[in-house]
Structure formats: structure tokens, C-alpha cells
Design a protein around this motif. Structure first.
Motif, PDB file in Angstrom:
ATOM      1  N   CYS A  82       0.708  -1.103  -0.022  1.00 57.48           N
ATOM      2  CA  CYS A  82      -0.047  -0.104   0.063  1.00 57.48           C
ATOM      3  C   CYS A  82       0.902   1.157   0.173  1.00 57.48           C
ATOM      4  N   ALA A  83       0.442   2.215  -0.546  1.00 60.56           N
ATOM      5  CA  ALA A  83       1.178   3.478  -0.636  1.00 60.56           C
ATOM      6  C   ALA A  83       0.351   4.839  -0.440  1.00 60.56           C
ATOM      7  N   VAL A  84       1.069   5.675   0.191  1.00 61.77           N
ATOM      8  CA  VAL A  84       0.390   7.154   0.636  1.00 61.77           C
ATOM      9  C   VAL A  84       1.231   8.234   0.215  1.00 61.77           C
ATOM     10  N   THR A  85       0.729   9.082  -0.469  1.00 61.41           N
ATOM     11  CA  THR A  85       1.393  10.341  -0.822  1.00 61.41           C
ATOM     12  C   THR A  85       1.040  11.194  -0.048  1.00 61.41           C
ATOM     13  N   VAL A  86       2.122  11.936   0.628  1.00 65.53           N
ATOM     14  CA  VAL A  86       1.820  13.005   1.655  1.00 65.53           C
ATOM     15  C   VAL A  86       2.366  14.355   1.083  1.00 65.53           C
ATOM     16  N   ALA A  87       1.888  15.449   1.481  1.00 67.34           N
ATOM     17  CA  ALA A  87       2.120  16.815   0.850  1.00 67.34           C
ATOM     18  C   ALA A  87       3.051  17.262   1.987  1.00 67.34           C
ATOM     19  N   LYS A  88       4.223  18.031   1.331  1.00 59.52           N
ATOM     20  CA  LYS A  88       5.040  18.642   2.197  1.00 59.52           C
ATOM     21  C   LYS A  88       4.590  19.804   3.046  1.00 59.52           C
ATOM     22  N   LYS A  89       3.504  20.217   2.506  1.00 62.55           N
ATOM     23  CA  LYS A  89       2.939  21.449   3.300  1.00 62.55           C
ATOM     24  C   LYS A  89       1.489  21.174   3.139  1.00 62.55           C
ATOM     25  N   ARG A  90       0.873  21.504   4.334  1.00 61.92           N
ATOM     26  CA  ARG A  90      -0.683  21.300   4.255  1.00 61.92           C
ATOM     27  C   ARG A  90      -1.202  22.634   4.089  1.00 61.92           C
ATOM     28  N   GLY A  91      -2.359  22.699   3.397  1.00 65.69           N
ATOM     29  CA  GLY A  91      -2.755  24.057   3.011  1.00 65.69           C
ATOM     30  C   GLY A  91      -4.063  23.908   1.865  1.00 65.69           C
ATOM     31  N   ALA A  92      -4.223  24.670   1.022  1.00 64.58           N
ATOM     32  CA  ALA A  92      -5.447  24.448   0.085  1.00 64.58           C
ATOM     33  C   ALA A  92      -5.291  23.160  -0.522  1.00 64.58           C
ATOM     34  N   SER A  93      -6.255  22.922  -1.109  1.00 60.11           N
ATOM     35  CA  SER A  93      -6.530  21.579  -1.926  1.00 60.11           C
ATOM     36  C   SER A  93      -5.685  21.628  -3.362  1.00 60.11           C
ATOM     37  N   ARG A  94      -4.985  20.711  -3.526  1.00 58.44           N
ATOM     38  CA  ARG A  94      -4.074  20.497  -4.786  1.00 58.44           C
ATOM     39  C   ARG A  94      -4.182  19.438  -5.279  1.00 58.44           C
ATOM     40  N   TRP A  95      -3.809  18.883  -6.662  1.00 62.96           N
ATOM     41  CA  TRP A  95      -3.934  17.880  -7.341  1.00 62.96           C
ATOM     42  C   TRP A  95      -2.936  16.831  -6.621  1.00 62.96           C
ATOM     43  N   MET A  96      -3.180  15.515  -6.378  1.00 61.04           N
ATOM     44  CA  MET A  96      -2.425  14.551  -5.677  1.00 61.04           C
ATOM     45  C   MET A  96      -2.692  13.311  -6.431  1.00 61.04           C
ATOM     46  N   SER A  97      -1.635  12.332  -6.402  1.00 59.36           N
ATOM     47  CA  SER A  97      -1.903  11.045  -7.069  1.00 59.36           C
ATOM     48  C   SER A  97      -1.168  10.009  -6.496  1.00 59.36           C
ATOM     49  N   VAL A  98      -1.368   8.758  -6.301  1.00 58.31           N
ATOM     50  CA  VAL A  98      -0.708   7.692  -5.932  1.00 58.31           C
ATOM     51  C   VAL A  98      -0.909   6.473  -6.808  1.00 58.31           C
ATOM     52  N   SER A  99       0.120   5.689  -6.755  1.00 58.96           N
ATOM     53  CA  SER A  99      -0.273   4.692  -7.588  1.00 58.96           C
ATOM     54  C   SER A  99       0.772   3.303  -7.231  1.00 58.96           C
ATOM     55  N   VAL A 100       0.253   2.079  -7.074  1.00 59.49           N
ATOM     56  CA  VAL A 100       0.856   0.841  -7.002  1.00 59.49           C
ATOM     57  C   VAL A 100       0.551  -0.179  -8.005  1.00 59.49           C
ATOM     58  N   GLN A 101       1.834  -0.437  -8.597  1.00 57.90           N
ATOM     59  CA  GLN A 101       1.640  -1.504  -9.618  1.00 57.90           C
ATOM     60  C   GLN A 101       2.304  -2.813  -9.184  1.00 57.90           C
ATOM     61  N   ALA A 102       1.891  -4.024  -9.153  1.00 57.41           N
ATOM     62  CA  ALA A 102       2.489  -5.152  -8.915  1.00 57.41           C
ATOM     63  C   ALA A 102       2.911  -5.874 -10.276  1.00 57.41           C
ATOM     64  N   ARG A 103       4.244  -6.442 -10.709  1.00 58.83           N
ATOM     65  CA  ARG A 103       4.481  -6.733 -11.752  1.00 58.83           C
ATOM     66  C   ARG A 103       3.957  -7.952 -12.439  1.00 58.83           C
ATOM     67  N   GLY A 104       3.261  -7.515 -13.643  1.00 60.44           N
ATOM     68  CA  GLY A 104       2.231  -8.388 -14.430  1.00 60.44           C
ATOM     69  C   GLY A 104       1.000  -7.937 -14.127  1.00 60.44           C
ATOM     70  N   SER A 105       0.557  -6.831 -13.296  1.00 58.39           N
ATOM     71  CA  SER A 105      -0.780  -6.707 -13.105  1.00 58.39           C
ATOM     72  C   SER A 105      -1.024  -5.088 -13.511  1.00 58.39           C
ATOM     73  N   ARG A 106      -1.982  -4.708 -13.729  1.00 59.48           N
ATOM     74  CA  ARG A 106      -2.391  -3.190 -13.829  1.00 59.48           C
ATOM     75  C   ARG A 106      -2.350  -2.391 -12.775  1.00 59.48           C
ATOM     76  N   PRO A 107      -1.705  -1.019 -12.882  1.00 64.98           N
ATOM     77  CA  PRO A 107      -1.563  -0.207 -11.564  1.00 64.98           C
ATOM     78  C   PRO A 107      -3.110  -0.178 -10.968  1.00 64.98           C
ATOM     79  N   VAL A 108      -2.682   0.190  -9.603  1.00 70.90           N
ATOM     80  CA  VAL A 108      -4.154   0.712  -8.802  1.00 70.90           C
ATOM     81  C   VAL A 108      -3.663   2.348  -8.638  1.00 70.90           C
ATOM     82  N   LEU A 109      -4.663   3.273  -8.995  1.00 71.16           N
ATOM     83  CA  LEU A 109      -4.395   4.571  -9.190  1.00 71.16           C
ATOM     84  C   LEU A 109      -5.336   5.289  -8.197  1.00 71.16           C
ATOM     85  N   ARG A 110      -4.993   6.195  -7.551  1.00 74.69           N
ATOM     86  CA  ARG A 110      -6.067   7.159  -6.977  1.00 74.69           C
ATOM     87  C   ARG A 110      -5.534   8.416  -7.101  1.00 74.69           C
TER      88      ARG A 110
END
Length: 118
Positions: free
Chosen positions: A52-80
Motif C-alpha cells: 500500500c502507498a500514501v502520498t503526503v504533501a510537504k505542506k498542508r494547505g489549500a486543496s491541490r492535485w495529488m496522486s498515488v499508484s501501486v503496480q505489482a509486476r504483471g498486473s495493472r496499476p491501482v491509481l488514486r
């Protein structure tokens, strides 16, 4: 139906997506890697063959675009992805003993791990 819901909740497989739930994104297991980049970091967790993976912003503040994905070899990535204030996480991805590729971004900063945890 209630029994199935209770079992999924007890096993931790049910993810409740409501207002603010992405702000409290977290992963079960132990942290095995941190991937820093200019606008934040991606924390990678592993437990019993799941990653599992979590993207964390360096500074908390206004909403901004964020993404995170994990892909096991041979599978499709799970993107949020989406607009968040502090963090966004994936659900657990079954990797078994396969390598995984983790990516994360906050605004215009990003990181990509290459194949890791092999």
C-alpha cells in the motif's frame, strides 16, 4: 447482506469513501520505503504480501492535485488521484513476492520508484 458487510469490515477490506476519508488515508503494515520529492513524499507499506502507498504533501494547505499508484509486476496499476489537502492513499494491492512500482505526485512535483521490493 449484513453478514457480508460485517465480514468485510472486520477483515479491513471495506474502504469507506466519504468526505475527508482521503485526508485520513493510511495503510496497514510496516513502512518499508519512503520516496521523497520536491513537494512531498510517498510512504510505502507492506504486510503479508500486500503493498500500500500514501502520498503526503510537504505542506498542508489549500486543496491541490495529488496522486498515488501501486503496480505489482504483471498486473495493472491501482491509481488514486484527485484534489486533496494533505494525503491520498491506495488500498492494499496483492503483490505476493512480485516487484512493485510506486508513483506519487503533489502539484507539479512527482516521484517514480522503478521496480522495488523484489
Amino acid at each position: 447482506m449484513a453478514l457480508v458487510l460485517a465480514l468485510l469490515t472486520a477483515s479491513g477490506l471495506l474502504v469507506v469513501a466519504g468526505p475527508g476519508s482521503a485526508e485520513a488515508a493510511s495503510c496497514a503494515g510496516r513502512k518499508v520505503r519512503t520516496l521523497p520529492f520536491s513537494t512531498g513524499r510517498v510512504d510505502v507499506y507492506k504486510r503479508s504480501g500486500y503493498v500500500c502507498a500514501v502520498t503526503v504533501a510537504k505542506k498542508r494547505g489549500a486543496s491541490r492535485w495529488m496522486s498515488v499508484s501501486v503496480q505489482a509486476r504483471g498486473s495493472r496499476p491501482v491509481l488514486r488521484e484527485g484534489k486533496r489537502k494533505e494525503r491520498i492513499g491506495t488500498g492494499a494491492v496483492h503483490a505476493g513476492r512480485r516487484c512493485v512500482w510506486v508513483k506519487g505526485a503533489v502539484s507539479n512535483g512527482s516521484t517514480s520508484s522503478g521496480w522495488i521490493l523484489c
